[in-house]
Motif scaffolding. Structure first.
Motif, PDB file in Angstrom:
ATOM      1  N   ILE A  27       0.830  -1.203   0.000  1.00 39.54           N
ATOM      2  CA  ILE A  27       0.000   0.000   0.000  1.00 39.54           C
ATOM      3  C   ILE A  27       0.863   1.251   0.000  1.00 39.54           C
ATOM      4  CG2 ILE A  27      -1.636   1.354   1.368  1.00 39.54           C
ATOM      5  CD1 ILE A  27      -2.883  -1.285   2.271  1.00 39.54           C
ATOM      6  N   LEU A  28       1.914   1.251   0.814  1.00 40.01           N
ATOM      7  CA  LEU A  28       2.772   2.431   0.911  1.00 40.01           C
ATOM      8  C   LEU A  28       3.585   2.667  -0.350  1.00 40.01           C
ATOM      9  CD1 LEU A  28       4.102   2.097   4.576  1.00 40.01           C
ATOM     10  CD2 LEU A  28       2.437   3.750   3.712  1.00 40.01           C
ATOM     11  N   ASN A  29       3.829   1.612  -1.128  1.00 41.94           N
ATOM     12  CA  ASN A  29       4.715   1.735  -2.279  1.00 41.94           C
ATOM     13  C   ASN A  29       4.040   1.376  -3.595  1.00 41.94           C
ATOM     14  OD1 ASN A  29       7.537   2.157  -0.905  1.00 41.94           O
ATOM     15  ND2 ASN A  29       6.547   0.495   0.223  1.00 41.94           N
ATOM     16  N   ARG A  30       2.706   1.434  -3.632  1.00 39.43           N
ATOM     17  CA  ARG A  30       2.021   1.037  -4.856  1.00 39.43           C
ATOM     18  C   ARG A  30       2.252   2.012  -6.005  1.00 39.43           C
ATOM     19  NH1 ARG A  30      -1.940   2.645  -1.263  1.00 39.43           N
ATOM     20  NH2 ARG A  30      -3.241   4.427  -1.854  1.00 39.43           N
ATOM     21  N   SER A  31       2.689   3.231  -5.684  1.00 37.17           N
ATOM     22  CA  SER A  31       2.927   4.206  -6.755  1.00 37.17           C
ATOM     23  C   SER A  31       4.074   3.797  -7.647  1.00 37.17           C
ATOM     24  CB  SER A  31       3.216   5.583  -6.154  1.00 37.17           C
ATOM     25  OG  SER A  31       4.360   5.527  -5.341  1.00 37.17           O
ATOM     26  N   TRP A  32       5.058   3.029  -7.126  1.00 41.34           N
ATOM     27  CA  TRP A  32       6.163   2.581  -7.975  1.00 41.34           C
ATOM     28  C   TRP A  32       6.075   1.103  -8.337  1.00 41.34           C
ATOM     29  CZ3 TRP A  32       9.533  -1.188  -6.227  1.00 41.34           C
ATOM     30  CH2 TRP A  32       9.551  -1.432  -4.848  1.00 41.34           C
ATOM     31  N   LEU A  33       5.198   0.346  -7.626  1.00 47.33           N
ATOM     32  CA  LEU A  33       4.997  -1.054  -8.002  1.00 47.33           C
ATOM     33  C   LEU A  33       4.104  -1.176  -9.226  1.00 47.33           C
ATOM     34  CD1 LEU A  33       4.466  -2.670  -4.500  1.00 47.33           C
ATOM     35  CD2 LEU A  33       6.438  -2.952  -5.994  1.00 47.33           C
ATOM     36  N   THR A  34       3.306  -0.134  -9.499  1.00 44.88           N
ATOM     37  CA  THR A  34       2.406  -0.140 -10.649  1.00 44.88           C
ATOM     38  C   THR A  34       3.053   0.596 -11.797  1.00 44.88           C
ATOM     39  OG1 THR A  34       0.537  -0.093  -9.139  1.00 44.88           O
ATOM     40  CG2 THR A  34       0.086   0.441 -11.440  1.00 44.88           C
TER      41      THR A  34
ATOM     42  N   ILE B 147       0.582  10.113   1.208  1.00 46.65           N
ATOM     43  CA  ILE B 147      -0.790  10.636   1.280  1.00 46.65           C
ATOM     44  C   ILE B 147      -1.588  10.107   0.094  1.00 46.65           C
ATOM     45  CG2 ILE B 147      -2.222  12.697   1.452  1.00 46.65           C
ATOM     46  CD1 ILE B 147      -0.307  12.379   3.766  1.00 46.65           C
ATOM     47  N   ASN B 148      -2.795   9.640   0.356  1.00 44.46           N
ATOM     48  CA  ASN B 148      -3.676   9.126  -0.689  1.00 44.46           C
ATOM     49  C   ASN B 148      -4.236  10.259  -1.544  1.00 44.46           C
ATOM     50  OD1 ASN B 148      -3.424   6.399   0.025  1.00 44.46           O
ATOM     51  ND2 ASN B 148      -4.999   6.606   1.618  1.00 44.46           N
ATOM     52  N   PRO B 149      -4.829   9.941  -2.710  1.00 41.94           N
ATOM     53  CA  PRO B 149      -5.396  10.982  -3.586  1.00 41.94           C
ATOM     54  C   PRO B 149      -6.540  11.735  -2.919  1.00 41.94           C
ATOM     55  CG  PRO B 149      -5.130   8.909  -4.771  1.00 41.94           C
ATOM     56  CD  PRO B 149      -4.898   8.610  -3.323  1.00 41.94           C
ATOM     57  N   SER B 150      -6.758  12.968  -3.397  1.00 41.29           N
ATOM     58  CA  SER B 150      -7.889  13.819  -2.980  1.00 41.29           C
ATOM     59  C   SER B 150      -7.872  14.141  -1.491  1.00 41.29           C
ATOM     60  CB  SER B 150      -9.228  13.163  -3.359  1.00 41.29           C
ATOM     61  OG  SER B 150      -9.279  12.894  -4.739  1.00 41.29           O
TER      62      SER B 150
ATOM     63  N   THR C 115      -3.844  16.608  -2.836  1.00 40.29           N
ATOM     64  CA  THR C 115      -3.145  15.582  -3.594  1.00 40.29           C
ATOM     65  C   THR C 115      -3.964  15.171  -4.811  1.00 40.29           C
ATOM     66  OG1 THR C 115      -4.110  13.891  -2.166  1.00 40.29           O
ATOM     67  CG2 THR C 115      -1.928  14.712  -1.582  1.00 40.29           C
ATOM     68  N   GLY C 116      -3.313  15.143  -5.979  1.00 36.59           N
ATOM     69  CA  GLY C 116      -4.000  14.706  -7.190  1.00 36.59           C
ATOM     70  C   GLY C 116      -3.943  13.200  -7.367  1.00 36.59           C
ATOM     71  N   ASN C 117      -2.916  12.574  -6.819  1.00 37.80           N
ATOM     72  CA  ASN C 117      -2.772  11.115  -6.828  1.00 37.80           C
ATOM     73  C   ASN C 117      -1.995  10.722  -5.568  1.00 37.80           C
ATOM     74  OD1 ASN C 117      -0.245  12.072  -7.504  1.00 37.80           O
ATOM     75  ND2 ASN C 117      -0.368  11.436  -9.636  1.00 37.80           N
ATOM     76  N   VAL C 118      -1.480   9.503  -5.528  1.00 36.80           N
ATOM     77  CA  VAL C 118      -0.689   9.094  -4.367  1.00 36.80           C
ATOM     78  C   VAL C 118       0.606   9.913  -4.344  1.00 36.80           C
ATOM     79  CG1 VAL C 118       0.513   7.205  -3.233  1.00 36.80           C
ATOM     80  CG2 VAL C 118      -1.645   6.778  -4.416  1.00 36.80           C
ATOM     81  N   VAL C 119       0.851  10.586  -3.251  1.00 34.73           N
ATOM     82  CA  VAL C 119       1.985  11.505  -3.143  1.00 34.73           C
ATOM     83  C   VAL C 119       2.907  11.060  -2.017  1.00 34.73           C
ATOM     84  CG1 VAL C 119       2.692  13.896  -2.743  1.00 34.73           C
ATOM     85  CG2 VAL C 119       0.590  13.412  -4.006  1.00 34.73           C
ATOM     86  N   GLU C 120       4.191  11.004  -2.309  1.00 26.25           N
ATOM     87  CA  GLU C 120       5.200  10.722  -1.297  1.00 26.25           C
ATOM     88  C   GLU C 120       5.919  12.016  -0.953  1.00 26.25           C
ATOM     89  OE1 GLU C 120       7.700   7.694  -2.898  1.00 26.25           O
ATOM     90  OE2 GLU C 120       6.297   6.084  -2.422  1.00 26.25           O
ATOM     91  N   LEU C 121       6.037  12.297   0.334  1.00 23.57           N
ATOM     92  CA  LEU C 121       6.546  13.580   0.798  1.00 23.57           C
ATOM     93  C   LEU C 121       7.618  13.391   1.864  1.00 23.57           C
ATOM     94  CD1 LEU C 121       3.028  15.137   1.404  1.00 23.57           C
ATOM     95  CD2 LEU C 121       4.488  15.761  -0.511  1.00 23.57           C
ATOM     96  N   LEU C 122       8.504  14.374   1.929  1.00 21.09           N
ATOM     97  CA  LEU C 122       9.393  14.533   3.073  1.00 21.09           C
ATOM     98  C   LEU C 122       8.944  15.788   3.801  1.00 21.09           C
ATOM     99  CD1 LEU C 122      12.888  13.651   1.573  1.00 21.09           C
ATOM    100  CD2 LEU C 122      11.415  12.222   2.990  1.00 21.09           C
ATOM    101  N   VAL C 123       8.779  15.694   5.100  1.00 25.41           N
ATOM    102  CA  VAL C 123       8.169  16.768   5.888  1.00 25.41           C
ATOM    103  C   VAL C 123       9.185  17.337   6.867  1.00 25.41           C
ATOM    104  CG1 VAL C 123       6.258  17.367   7.413  1.00 25.41           C
ATOM    105  CG2 VAL C 123       5.961  15.569   5.689  1.00 25.41           C
TER     106      VAL C 123
END
Length: 427
Positions: A31-38, A119-122, A188-196
């Motif tokens: 779930i945390l890394n689906r943005s690069w697994l897809t 962060i998830n979309p929307s 967020t427009g899609n799944v976003v990975e951030l450094l805070v």
């Protein structure tokens, strides 16, 4: 016998619990890394103009900038990291685009306090009007920046998308630097990975570095007459989108406009030179030299036509403080180079040409002025041919007179005034 059965049952329950725990861990990682697994492939243009512009002007980014091990390293508490892990984290930050402008010492200090977040979309990251608490650095994904504006025609308030922020950008830093409430809403427009980075760490580590560049941009904008009509919000947006860049002598600043979305350049210091490249085709026929402006054919086609291509660079003029270029003016085969050390303020053209920043089509009028002031390629070629013909005529006239007068004219070279002995350079 009964005790043995109980032990086997307890061991079975234990194995099932461990299996469930491992399965849940794998699911969380997915779930945390689906943005690069897809495999998302290339992103296509949509009906959202702001998103399309951001997609076109933003360089392509690699999906999944951090792997699982690197994300785990960032999540690990600073007190639990080994010396080797701390060094690796600093080295990791050096390779991230969002921290590329920070000095090495600042990156090393910041490495202790950055937090990783998915962060998830929307989802709303920042809400307009709230007080700033965090600064975000985008690793992957897109964040929509919107602003609640009043429409005097419909007498209603609407939330309009201002721009799209993507990988490598920092969001939320403006309000920190200006010490004011949030100016926009970030979603967020899609799944976003951030450094805070939290407020306290920003004030101690990042403010001294980022505030210096921010004030330089603000002072540059205030020093140029072009932006006198800008409101405070427009000045802030210009500082956010603008780039200060320095060019060394003889470095190319701008090459011919090919219709792509780029930046408008405002010269702050130094001197730029405008070089026009004339690709001239020459041919010798019946004892005469003929010239023709190259239409851009291939070398093979030009050789078939009997012409030889020669390149001539003409210094058209100079641009100093307050000069502007990159508005889309005619610049075929034209290069702008730094004659001395040059510093420019670069602002995205698409933003300047928006209605709020372009009252009365002020930037189009500036572009028309540049087109009418700087000679075109065709006019420079006509002047080049006329100059060549005049020099040849003058040289032939002088030589013919010298031949006829060499027998009867007793004039010696010493009799000719110095000023008349100056030889003009040929083009």
């Amino acid at each position: 016998m009964q005790l043995s059965n109980r032990n086997r049952y307890a061991e079975e329950l234990k194995r099932r619990a461990i299996a469930r725990q491992r399965f849940r861990k794998i699911v969380r990682c997915v779930i945390l890394n689906r943005s690069w697994l897809t495999d998302v492939g290339e992103e296509k243009l949509s009906l959202n103009v702001k998103k399309n512009i951001a997609l076109l002007i933003r360089p392509k980014q690699k999906i999944g900038l951090l792997n699982l091990e690197e994300k785990s390293l960032i999540r690990t508490d600073e007190k639990l990291r080994t010396t080797a892990e701390r060094k690796r984290l600093v080295s990791l930050m050096t390779g991230l685009k969002c921290f590329s402008k920070l000095p090495p010492k600042t990156r090393a200090r910041l490495a202790k306090y950055i937090k990783f977040m998915v962060i998830n979309p929307s989802r709303v990251l920042i809400k307009q009007g709230d007080m700033p608490q965090m600064v975000y650095f985008i690793l992957t994904g897109e964040v929509e920046v919107s602003k609640n504006t009043f429409n005097p025609i419909t007498n209603t308030w609407s939330n309009l998308i201002v721009r799209i922020s993507g990988p490598g950008e920092c969001i939320g830093d403006i309000e920190m630097l200006e010490n004011c409430p949030r100016l926009n809403t970030y979603s967020t427009g899609n799944v976003v990975e951030l450094l805070v980075v939290f407020h306290e760490d920003f004030e101690r580590i990042l403010r001294p570095v980022m505030e210096k560049e921010w004030l330089e941009k603000r002072h540059s904008i205030e020093a140029l007459d072009y932006f006198q009509f800008f409101t405070k919000d427009q000045v802030i947006d210009a500082c956010k989108l603008g780039i200060l860049r320095q060019f060394e002598p003889l470095q190319t600043i701008y090459y011919e406009d090919e219709g792509h979305l780029g930046y408008v350049y405002f010269v702050l210091s130094g001197e730029c030179m405008i070089l026009q490249c004339l690709e001239v085709l020459t041919a010798q026929r019946i004892g005469h030299t003929f010239y023709k402006l190259s239409p851009g054919l291939s070398s093979e086609d030009e050789m078939k036509s009997g012409y030889v291509k020669k390149k001539h660079f003409i210094d058209v003029g100079s641009i100093t403080f307050g000069g502007i270029f990159g508005l889309g003016e005619k610049s075929e085969r034209r290069v702008i180079m730094a004659r001395t050390t040059v510093q420019c303020l670069m602002i995205p053209r698409f933003w300047l040409f928006e209605k709020m920043q372009n009252p009365g089509n002020v930037w189009q009028r500036r572009r028309f002025y540049l087109d009418s002031t700087i000679p075109s390629r065709q006019s420079l070629f006509t002047d080049f041919v006329c100059t060549r013909q005049w020099k040849k005529f003058k040289s032939n006239t002088i030589q013919s007179n010298l031949v006829h007068a060499s027998v009867s004219n007793p004039t010696r070279i010493q009799d000719v005034p110095i000023i008349c002995q100056i030889i003009e350079d040929n083009i």
